[in-house]
Design an enzyme around this catalytic site. Structure first.
Site, mmCIF file in Angstrom:
data_model
loop_
_atom_site.group_PDB
_atom_site.id
_atom_site.type_symbol
_atom_site.label_atom_id
_atom_site.label_comp_id
_atom_site.label_asym_id
_atom_site.label_seq_id
_atom_site.Cartn_x
_atom_site.Cartn_y
_atom_site.Cartn_z
ATOM 1 C CE LYS A 133 -4.492 0.885 0.078
ATOM 2 N NZ LYS A 133 -5.521 0.179 -0.710
ATOM 3 C CG ASP A 173 -7.160 3.463 -1.429
ATOM 4 O OD1 ASP A 173 -7.768 2.391 -1.458
ATOM 5 O OD2 ASP A 173 -7.146 4.206 -0.421
#
Length: 451
Positions: A133, A173
């Site tokens: 991430k 995201d």
């Protein structure tokens, strides 16, 4: 780990891992919460597979953490500096895979929590992808188009040496859509000097992005929810549904709810919520949000809609789909859902339901679809995009949707079976998701040796 609130796992090996996590990262509360949940779930797995015990400590420690500065120049000529992150958590199953989040709340704790979550989520898709991430502590809403492009290019300049199709494949995201991924990929391509479309996913279609990628997380959450409801002997036809958020995930989840016969009776954004018992007009909401309006602006255009500063999860509903951000359903919202007879809650975002709220839902017998499984549709289609890029192919939206439905169905089966096998309850999908994800990653890590 016991259910009486104690943080200490009962298993000695897991207890040692937990203490190491607290010692190394004493202030990372989001990360702690996710690790705690996983350790609570995998004790029964280790009884059956004691050979996986020495994997747990390595699994809770990222393989690599990259923190860097992002300098850029605003429209007034002022030099600004933000902080960028990429946590490459686990590559046992394949290249690191996970989104980039641009939001003021981004810090190392948040990115480690999201990266750890991603490891299990990606494993549950059945795809050969690891977990990672990244992101930056910038608010894209406060930047002009030119400023945001320059920011993305500066961010990509540092990121470029750490990613690639066989190494680490970022996607979008929160705050990062296909436009931003296009800018990041453009700078990456400029730096490496050749085309490598598989290095990023969530790209615009003209750059090799997959059909259905914008819709995938929202659609996938609803596909997972339909499987949950089927186990209860229910479906979405005629159901009243509340969806938090009004970004891509929420809007496409609403589309699929309506297509499934349900009625979206409430939604929200960062400035408030709106209720409309006769059903949200999703097309109008999309139009308002596309013009940078709020749900309050939407409510002004609809005679039957009512705007509020409160949570949408205090509304009467049968199904709740939190699709905004972490910790948006706390104990108060959970109790309201219980009082209103809610059937099921499925996480369309990462960690939107707090541990205490999950406990309240579980005690009330409300079905709960954890984000590790329920919102894995986005990364599943990202993996399909990687396949298309590798073969220089473009698949039709119908074909991608068919594969997405199969992936979400398989993920549900994998989670339900693990819940029944290791926790004696096929409806305990939270523990089932952790157990099933751990099994797949632990097997791969053990096969690779101590690395």
């Amino acid at each position: 780990m016991t259910h009486d609130g104690s943080d200490e796992p009962e298993d000695a090996a897991l207890r040692e891992v937990w203490r190491d996590v607290l010692r190394r990262d004493p202030h990372q509360e989001f990360f702690h919460a996710d690790v705690r949940g996983v350790l609570r779930s995998i004790g029964p797995v280790l009884l059956e597979h004691p050979e996986y015990a020495d994997v747990v400590g390595r699994l809770c420690e990222p393989e690599r953490v990259i923190v860097f500065r992002v300098p850029w120049v605003d429209d007034g000529g002022r030099v600004r500096v933000n902080r960028g992150f990429r946590v490459q958590f686990n590559s046992a199953l394949g290249p690191y895979k996970g989104g980039l989040r641009f939001a003021p709340s981004v810090d190392l704790d948040v990115i480690k929590f999201l990266g750890f979550e991603q490891v299990f989520k990606n494993a549950l898709t059945g795809q050969d992808i690891g977990g990672g991430k990244g992101g930056a502590d910038v608010d894209p809403k406060e930047l002009s188009t030119g400023e945001l492009m320059r920011f993305c290019q500066s961010f990509a300049t540092e990121l470029a040496s750490h990613v690639g199709a066989a190494v680490d494949v970022p996607a979008g995201d929160m705050g990062v859509g296909s436009r931003e991924i296009g800018w990041i990929y453009g700078q990456y391509q400029r730096l490496i000097g050749y085309h490598e479309p598989g290095a990023f996913t969530g790209k615009p279609a003209v750059l090799g992005g997959s059909a259905l990628r914008p819709e995938a997380t929202g659609f996938g959450t609803v596909y997972f929810t339909r499987r949950m409801l089927a186990e209860q002997g229910r479906d979405l036809d005629g159901a009243r549904v509340v969806v938090s958020g009004s970004g891509n995930v929420a809007l496409f989840a609403m589309d699929k709810v309506v297509a499934s016969g349900g009625t979206v009776v409430g939604c929200s954004d960062s400035r408030g919520s709106v209720s409309e018992p006769e059903g949200i007009d999703v097309d109008l909401l999309r139009e308002v949000k596309g013009q940078r309006g709020s749900v309050a602006d939407y409510a002004e255009k609809r005679s039957g809609a009512e705007a509020s500063d409160g949570s949408p999860f205090t509304l009467e509903c049968d199904v709740a789909l939190p699709c905004a951000t972490q910790n948006e359903i706390g104990p108060d919202e959970a109790r309201a859902l219980v009082d209103h007879g809610c059937w099921a809650v499925a996480e369309g975002a990462n960690g939107p339901v707090t541990p205490k709220a999950r406990e309240i839902l579980r005690e009330a017998g409300i079905g709960f679809g954890p984000g590790k499984a329920a919102n894995s549709g986005g990364v599943a289609v990202s993996a399909l995009e990687m396949q298309q890029n590798a073969g220089r192919e473009r698949w039709r939206g119908e074909d991608v949707d068919e594969r997405l439905q199969a992936i979400m169905s398989d993920a549900y089966d994998r989670v339900r079976d693990a819940a029944e096998r290791y926790h004696g309850d096929p409806t305990d999908l939270e523990n089932g998701a952790n157990a099933a994800g751990f099994l797949r990653v632990a097997e791969a890590m053990t096969s690779l040796g101590v690395v």
